[in-house]
Scaffold this motif. Structure first.
Motif, PDB file in Angstrom:
ATOM      1  N   MET A   1     -39.295  15.054 -15.324  1.00 25.09           N
ATOM      2  CA  MET A   1     -39.966  14.471 -14.173  1.00 25.09           C
ATOM      3  C   MET A   1     -41.137  15.341 -13.746  1.00 25.09           C
ATOM      4  O   MET A   1     -41.111  16.554 -13.908  1.00 25.09           O
ATOM      5  N   ALA A   2     -42.144  14.711 -13.189  1.00 32.38           N
ATOM      6  CA  ALA A   2     -43.294  15.433 -12.652  1.00 32.38           C
ATOM      7  C   ALA A   2     -43.083  15.725 -11.172  1.00 32.38           C
ATOM      8  O   ALA A   2     -42.368  15.000 -10.478  1.00 32.38           O
ATOM      9  N   ARG A   3     -43.700  16.792 -10.685  1.00 30.41           N
ATOM     10  CA  ARG A   3     -43.688  17.095  -9.257  1.00 30.41           C
ATOM     11  C   ARG A   3     -44.883  16.416  -8.612  1.00 30.41           C
ATOM     12  O   ARG A   3     -46.032  16.657  -8.987  1.00 30.41           O
ATOM     13  N   MET A   4     -44.630  15.556  -7.668  1.00 32.80           N
ATOM     14  CA  MET A   4     -45.701  14.761  -7.061  1.00 32.80           C
ATOM     15  C   MET A   4     -45.583  14.757  -5.550  1.00 32.80           C
ATOM     16  O   MET A   4     -44.496  14.833  -4.986  1.00 32.80           O
ATOM     17  N   THR A   5     -46.733  14.644  -4.894  1.00 33.95           N
ATOM     18  CA  THR A   5     -46.770  14.293  -3.486  1.00 33.95           C
ATOM     19  C   THR A   5     -46.646  12.774  -3.381  1.00 33.95           C
ATOM     20  O   THR A   5     -46.695  12.046  -4.372  1.00 33.95           O
ATOM     21  N   MET A   6     -46.520  12.288  -2.159  1.00 30.32           N
ATOM     22  CA  MET A   6     -46.457  10.843  -1.979  1.00 30.32           C
ATOM     23  C   MET A   6     -47.772  10.187  -2.408  1.00 30.32           C
ATOM     24  O   MET A   6     -47.777   9.091  -2.981  1.00 30.32           O
ATOM     25  N   ILE A   7     -48.896  10.850  -2.147  1.00 32.00           N
ATOM     26  CA  ILE A   7     -50.182  10.318  -2.591  1.00 32.00           C
ATOM     27  C   ILE A   7     -50.185  10.114  -4.099  1.00 32.00           C
ATOM     28  O   ILE A   7     -50.558   9.059  -4.611  1.00 32.00           O
ATOM     29  N   GLU A   8     -49.768  11.131  -4.817  1.00 32.79           N
ATOM     30  CA  GLU A   8     -49.756  11.052  -6.274  1.00 32.79           C
ATOM     31  C   GLU A   8     -48.766  10.011  -6.773  1.00 32.79           C
ATOM     32  O   GLU A   8     -49.023   9.314  -7.762  1.00 32.79           O
ATOM     33  N   ALA A   9     -47.631   9.890  -6.096  1.00 31.11           N
ATOM     34  CA  ALA A   9     -46.626   8.912  -6.500  1.00 31.11           C
ATOM     35  C   ALA A   9     -47.129   7.487  -6.308  1.00 31.11           C
ATOM     36  O   ALA A   9     -46.909   6.608  -7.152  1.00 31.11           O
ATOM     37  N   ILE A  10     -47.828   7.243  -5.216  1.00 32.84           N
ATOM     38  CA  ILE A  10     -48.390   5.919  -4.956  1.00 32.84           C
ATOM     39  C   ILE A  10     -49.461   5.592  -5.995  1.00 32.84           C
ATOM     40  O   ILE A  10     -49.515   4.477  -6.525  1.00 32.84           O
ATOM     41  N   ARG A  11     -50.307   6.573  -6.284  1.00 30.11           N
ATOM     42  CA  ARG A  11     -51.325   6.379  -7.319  1.00 30.11           C
ATOM     43  C   ARG A  11     -50.671   6.099  -8.672  1.00 30.11           C
ATOM     44  O   ARG A  11     -51.101   5.208  -9.417  1.00 30.11           O
ATOM     45  N   SER A  12     -49.629   6.827  -8.990  1.00 30.21           N
ATOM     46  CA  SER A  12     -48.925   6.627 -10.252  1.00 30.21           C
ATOM     47  C   SER A  12     -48.331   5.227 -10.342  1.00 30.21           C
ATOM     48  O   SER A  12     -48.348   4.601 -11.408  1.00 30.21           O
ATOM     49  N   ALA A  13     -47.810   4.719  -9.238  1.00 34.03           N
ATOM     50  CA  ALA A  13     -47.250   3.370  -9.232  1.00 34.03           C
ATOM     51  C   ALA A  13     -48.310   2.329  -9.568  1.00 34.03           C
ATOM     52  O   ALA A  13     -48.082   1.426 -10.391  1.00 34.03           O
ATOM     53  N   MET A  14     -49.478   2.433  -8.941  1.00 34.06           N
ATOM     54  CA  MET A  14     -50.542   1.482  -9.239  1.00 34.06           C
ATOM     55  C   MET A  14     -51.022   1.628 -10.675  1.00 34.06           C
ATOM     56  O   MET A  14     -51.294   0.624 -11.358  1.00 34.06           O
ATOM     57  N   ASP A  15     -51.120   2.856 -11.141  1.00 40.20           N
ATOM     58  CA  ASP A  15     -51.529   3.108 -12.519  1.00 40.20           C
ATOM     59  C   ASP A  15     -50.565   2.446 -13.498  1.00 40.20           C
ATOM     60  O   ASP A  15     -50.970   1.766 -14.444  1.00 40.20           O
ATOM     61  N   VAL A  16     -49.273   2.638 -13.278  1.00 38.10           N
ATOM     62  CA  VAL A  16     -48.262   2.043 -14.152  1.00 38.10           C
ATOM     63  C   VAL A  16     -48.371   0.517 -14.165  1.00 38.10           C
ATOM     64  O   VAL A  16     -48.336  -0.120 -15.229  1.00 38.10           O
ATOM     65  N   CYS A  17     -48.520  -0.065 -12.984  1.00 34.21           N
ATOM     66  CA  CYS A  17     -48.579  -1.530 -12.895  1.00 34.21           C
ATOM     67  C   CYS A  17     -49.860  -2.069 -13.525  1.00 34.21           C
ATOM     68  O   CYS A  17     -49.836  -3.117 -14.188  1.00 34.21           O
ATOM     69  N   MET A  18     -50.988  -1.385 -13.329  1.00 34.72           N
ATOM     70  CA  MET A  18     -52.246  -1.841 -13.913  1.00 34.72           C
ATOM     71  C   MET A  18     -52.214  -1.736 -15.430  1.00 34.72           C
ATOM     72  O   MET A  18     -52.775  -2.583 -16.139  1.00 34.72           O
ATOM     73  N   GLU A  19     -51.549  -0.715 -15.936  1.00 34.78           N
ATOM     74  CA  GLU A  19     -51.457  -0.541 -17.382  1.00 34.78           C
ATOM     75  C   GLU A  19     -50.548  -1.591 -18.015  1.00 34.78           C
ATOM     76  O   GLU A  19     -50.822  -2.081 -19.110  1.00 34.78           O
ATOM     77  N   ARG A  20     -49.490  -1.963 -17.312  1.00 33.54           N
ATOM     78  CA  ARG A  20     -48.514  -2.912 -17.848  1.00 33.54           C
ATOM     79  C   ARG A  20     -48.943  -4.366 -17.703  1.00 33.54           C
ATOM     80  O   ARG A  20     -48.524  -5.229 -18.469  1.00 33.54           O
ATOM     81  N   ASP A  21     -49.771  -4.653 -16.701  1.00 33.05           N
ATOM     82  CA  ASP A  21     -50.074  -6.048 -16.378  1.00 33.05           C
ATOM     83  C   ASP A  21     -51.551  -6.162 -15.992  1.00 33.05           C
ATOM     84  O   ASP A  21     -51.964  -5.657 -14.944  1.00 33.05           O
ATOM     85  N   GLU A  22     -52.329  -6.825 -16.808  1.00 32.15           N
ATOM     86  CA  GLU A  22     -53.766  -6.937 -16.548  1.00 32.15           C
ATOM     87  C   GLU A  22     -54.076  -7.823 -15.351  1.00 32.15           C
ATOM     88  O   GLU A  22     -55.212  -7.866 -14.881  1.00 32.15           O
ATOM     89  N   ARG A  23     -53.078  -8.506 -14.822  1.00 39.58           N
ATOM     90  CA  ARG A  23     -53.295  -9.329 -13.624  1.00 39.58           C
ATOM     91  C   ARG A  23     -53.345  -8.489 -12.352  1.00 39.58           C
ATOM     92  O   ARG A  23     -53.778  -8.983 -11.302  1.00 39.58           O
TER      93      ARG A  23
END
Length: 337
Positions: A1-23
């Motif tokens: 696991m990576a050590r993240m702040t909430m900012i980084e975790a929120i960014r990571s969530a959007m990144d994951v979703c954008m990568e998985r789904d082009e919609r």
């Protein structure tokens, strides 16, 4: 696991979703090139292009209105309102359109959109950058309302919200953005780069909407809280020595009735904590839930610890917030019942 702040975790969530789904598209005021006022979207435009992460005009009703149209069309917009205080021009769009389209169309159309909003105080933001309006959304049938308390949940809940087929209001406590928080508001807000807060998986995972979490097990009293107040409740329990069971609601709509009732029936006592104003705050709904489901198990009246019934008092920000001292006093009082 990576050590993240909430900012980084929120960014990571959007990144994951954008990568998985082009919609999935991300936009709002300054979220593109600048990366958002809190840098939650930093780097997404560079990675996915200006057609999937872009800036909007300073027009909250326009941001939400276009997101509704995109969602009905088949996209999955994740939009940012720069501060929750700014959402009022868009409230009509959220309540009259987004929340009702599934019902008005007899299930022919859904609105799979997420509206992210930084919420609450603790960063010296003043009256128009510090409000906690979650009760306004919880009142509206058709909207889901999420309030995470830590980076792990923030990422998992945001992914669940983006993948949900109905509109989700995602409120992000600003006091938890930038580093560790021990429940005391008078501690300095330090640069997030120096203080990673939690372990968060790099890839895709979801935390289910409508499922509370037990942050601290106890036998004497149940504390119901969400967002920043989870940490305040933990500090109060530690400092008073009361054997409190702390329930992090995580989502207030849908609400985990089973977790609430199971805990209160076990402890026989309940304290409810939220940062928003007292009158018609979400704590009143929680009191009703406890009263209706656990009345014959209660050993003492339910107590609320909340913000004041005033406009947000910038000059008295630290005393406005429920802190460990106020929550601790409530824990001691309910134990006397």
């Amino acid at each position: 696991m990576a050590r993240m702040t909430m900012i980084e975790a929120i960014r990571s969530a959007m990144d994951v979703c954008m990568e998985r789904d082009e919609r999935v598209v991300v936009y709002g005021e300054d979220v593109g090139y600048f990366g958002g006022v809190f840098r939650c979207t930093q780097g997404l435009q560079k990675k996915y292009g200006k057609h999937r992460c872009f800036d909007s005009p300073i027009n909250e009703s326009g941001i939400v209105g276009t997101a509704i149209g995109m969602a009905v069309y088949g996209l999955r917009p994740c939009v940012e309102i720069q501060f929750a205080d700014y959402m009022y021009p868009a409230y009509d769009q959220l309540t009259q359109e987004a929340a009702r389209i599934r019902y008005r169309s007899n299930n022919d159309f859904t609105v799979p959109m997420t509206v992210r909003m930084p919420t609450g105080g603790g960063i010296f933001g003043g009256q128009t950058h510090s409000q906690s309006p979650e009760a306004l959304f919880a009142h509206v049938c058709g909207l889901k309302t999420v309030i995470p308390s830590n980076p792990y949940d923030a990422k998992g809940l945001l992914i669940a919200a983006i993948e949900d087929d109905d509109p989700v209001i995602f409120l992000e406590p600003k006091r938890l953005y930038n580093g560790p928080f021990d429940g005391h508001y008078d501690q300095p807000v330090t640069p997030w780069k120096k203080h990673p807060l939690g372990e968060v998986p790099d890839g895709h995972y979801v935390e289910p909407l409508g499922k509370a979490a037990i942050r601290r097990e106890g036998e004497d009293v149940t504390v119901l809280a969400y967002g920043t107040m989870v940490h305040v409740a933990e500090a109060a329990a530690k400092e008073t020595g009361v054997d409190a069971e702390i329930i992090d609601l995580r989502t207030i709509v849908p609400l985990d009735f089973e977790a609430i009732e199971a805990s209160v029936r076990k402890t026989g006592r309940c304290v409810i904590v939220h940062e928003a104003t007292r009158t018609c705050g979400f704590g009143a709904e929680l009191m009703a839930v406890v009263q209706e489901g656990c009345f014959y198990h209660l050993e003492a009246p339910v107590i609320r610890v909340t913000g004041w019934d005033t406009p947000y008092p910038h000059a008295h920000e630290w005393t406005y917030f429920p802190g460990p001292a106020r929550v601790g006093a409530a824990l001691k009082k309910v134990m006397e019942g």
